[in-house]
Design a protein around this motif. Structure first.
Motif, PDB file in Angstrom:
ATOM      1  N   GLY A  51       0.799  -1.214   0.000  1.00 55.07           N
ATOM      2  CA  GLY A  51       0.000   0.000   0.000  1.00 55.07           C
ATOM      3  C   GLY A  51       0.833   1.265   0.000  1.00 55.07           C
ATOM      4  O   GLY A  51       0.293   2.356   0.085  1.00 55.07           O
ATOM      5  N   THR A  52       2.165   1.110  -0.082  1.00 52.85           N
ATOM      6  CA  THR A  52       3.074   2.256  -0.105  1.00 52.85           C
ATOM      7  C   THR A  52       3.871   2.229  -1.399  1.00 52.85           C
ATOM      8  O   THR A  52       4.225   1.167  -1.897  1.00 52.85           O
ATOM      9  CB  THR A  52       4.043   2.213   1.093  1.00 52.85           C
ATOM     10  OG1 THR A  52       3.275   2.189   2.295  1.00 52.85           O
ATOM     11  CG2 THR A  52       4.962   3.415   1.108  1.00 52.85           C
ATOM     12  N   ARG A  53       4.178   3.413  -1.901  1.00 52.28           N
ATOM     13  CA  ARG A  53       4.938   3.564  -3.151  1.00 52.28           C
ATOM     14  C   ARG A  53       6.163   4.417  -2.862  1.00 52.28           C
ATOM     15  O   ARG A  53       6.054   5.497  -2.285  1.00 52.28           O
ATOM     16  CB  ARG A  53       4.027   4.260  -4.161  1.00 52.28           C
ATOM     17  CG  ARG A  53       4.623   4.526  -5.496  1.00 52.28           C
ATOM     18  CD  ARG A  53       3.533   5.132  -6.392  1.00 52.28           C
ATOM     19  NE  ARG A  53       4.092   5.569  -7.625  1.00 52.28           N
ATOM     20  CZ  ARG A  53       3.919   6.767  -8.157  1.00 52.28           C
ATOM     21  NH1 ARG A  53       3.173   7.655  -7.551  1.00 52.28           N
ATOM     22  NH2 ARG A  53       4.474   7.078  -9.297  1.00 52.28           N
ATOM     23  N   VAL A  54       7.345   3.922  -3.247  1.00 51.61           N
ATOM     24  CA  VAL A  54       8.590   4.676  -3.128  1.00 51.61           C
ATOM     25  C   VAL A  54       9.081   4.971  -4.538  1.00 51.61           C
ATOM     26  O   VAL A  54       9.234   4.056  -5.349  1.00 51.61           O
ATOM     27  CB  VAL A  54       9.664   3.898  -2.335  1.00 51.61           C
ATOM     28  CG1 VAL A  54      10.991   4.647  -2.352  1.00 51.61           C
ATOM     29  CG2 VAL A  54       9.204   3.661  -0.908  1.00 51.61           C
ATOM     30  N   VAL A  55       9.318   6.260  -4.829  1.00 57.31           N
ATOM     31  CA  VAL A  55       9.795   6.678  -6.148  1.00 57.31           C
ATOM     32  C   VAL A  55      11.192   7.268  -5.976  1.00 57.31           C
ATOM     33  O   VAL A  55      11.376   8.238  -5.239  1.00 57.31           O
ATOM     34  CB  VAL A  55       8.856   7.720  -6.790  1.00 57.31           C
ATOM     35  CG1 VAL A  55       9.384   8.134  -8.162  1.00 57.31           C
ATOM     36  CG2 VAL A  55       7.436   7.175  -6.896  1.00 57.31           C
ATOM     37  N   VAL A  56      12.166   6.674  -6.652  1.00 60.51           N
ATOM     38  CA  VAL A  56      13.543   7.163  -6.627  1.00 60.51           C
ATOM     39  C   VAL A  56      13.758   7.935  -7.924  1.00 60.51           C
ATOM     40  O   VAL A  56      13.579   7.391  -9.011  1.00 60.51           O
ATOM     41  CB  VAL A  56      14.555   5.997  -6.509  1.00 60.51           C
ATOM     42  CG1 VAL A  56      15.970   6.530  -6.451  1.00 60.51           C
ATOM     43  CG2 VAL A  56      14.233   5.143  -5.300  1.00 60.51           C
TER      44      VAL A  56
END
Length: 109
Positions: A51-56
Motif C-alpha cells: 500500500g506504499t509507493r517509493v519513487v527514486v
C-alpha cells in the motif's frame, strides 16, 4: 413495477462495476508515496509496506545497511535505479522504472 425494479438493480450493478474498475485501475496514484531525490542510507530491515509507493528520482542511490524488502511498489523515474543492499533483497509486489523516451531501446542501464 417488477420490471422497473429489475432495471434499477441492473443499473446499480453496472454503476458498481464501473466504480470498482476505476478504483482498481487508479489504486497506485492514490497510495501514500515517498519520493527520494538524493542519495540515502537506510537501516537494515527496511520494508516498503504493502500500500506504499517509493519513487527514486534522477538516479539517486539508496544504500541499505542490511535486508531490504519491497511489499509495495518501488519505482524509478528520470534515471537508473541504484540500489546497494548489504543483505537480502526481496520484491513481493512491483519494481518498475519509468525510462524517458530519450533512451535507445538497447540501453538497459
Amino acid at each position: 413495477m417488477p420490471q422497473q425494479k429489475q432495471l434499477l438493480i441492473g443499473a446499480a450493478l453496472v454503476f458498481a462495476l464501473i466504480a470498482g474498475w476505476f478504483a482498481w485501475n487508479n489504486r497506485e496514484t492514490t497510495m501514500p508515496t515517498v519520493v527520494i531525490e538524493t542519495n540515502q542510507t537506510l537501516p537494515g530491515g527496511t520494508v516498503v509496506e504493502d500500500g506504499t509507493r517509493v519513487v527514486v528520482k534522477n538516479g539517486a542511490t539508496i544504500t541499505v545497511d542490511g535486508d531490504y524488502t519491497v511489499k509495495g511498489l518501488l519505482e524509478c523515474e528520470n534515471g537508473a535505479l541504484n540500489l546497494v543492499v548489504k543483505g537480502a533483497f526481496k520484491v513481493e509486489r512491483l519494481l518498475r522504472c519509468e525510462r524517458g523516451e530519450q533512451r535507445a531501446a538497447t540501453d538497459v542501464g
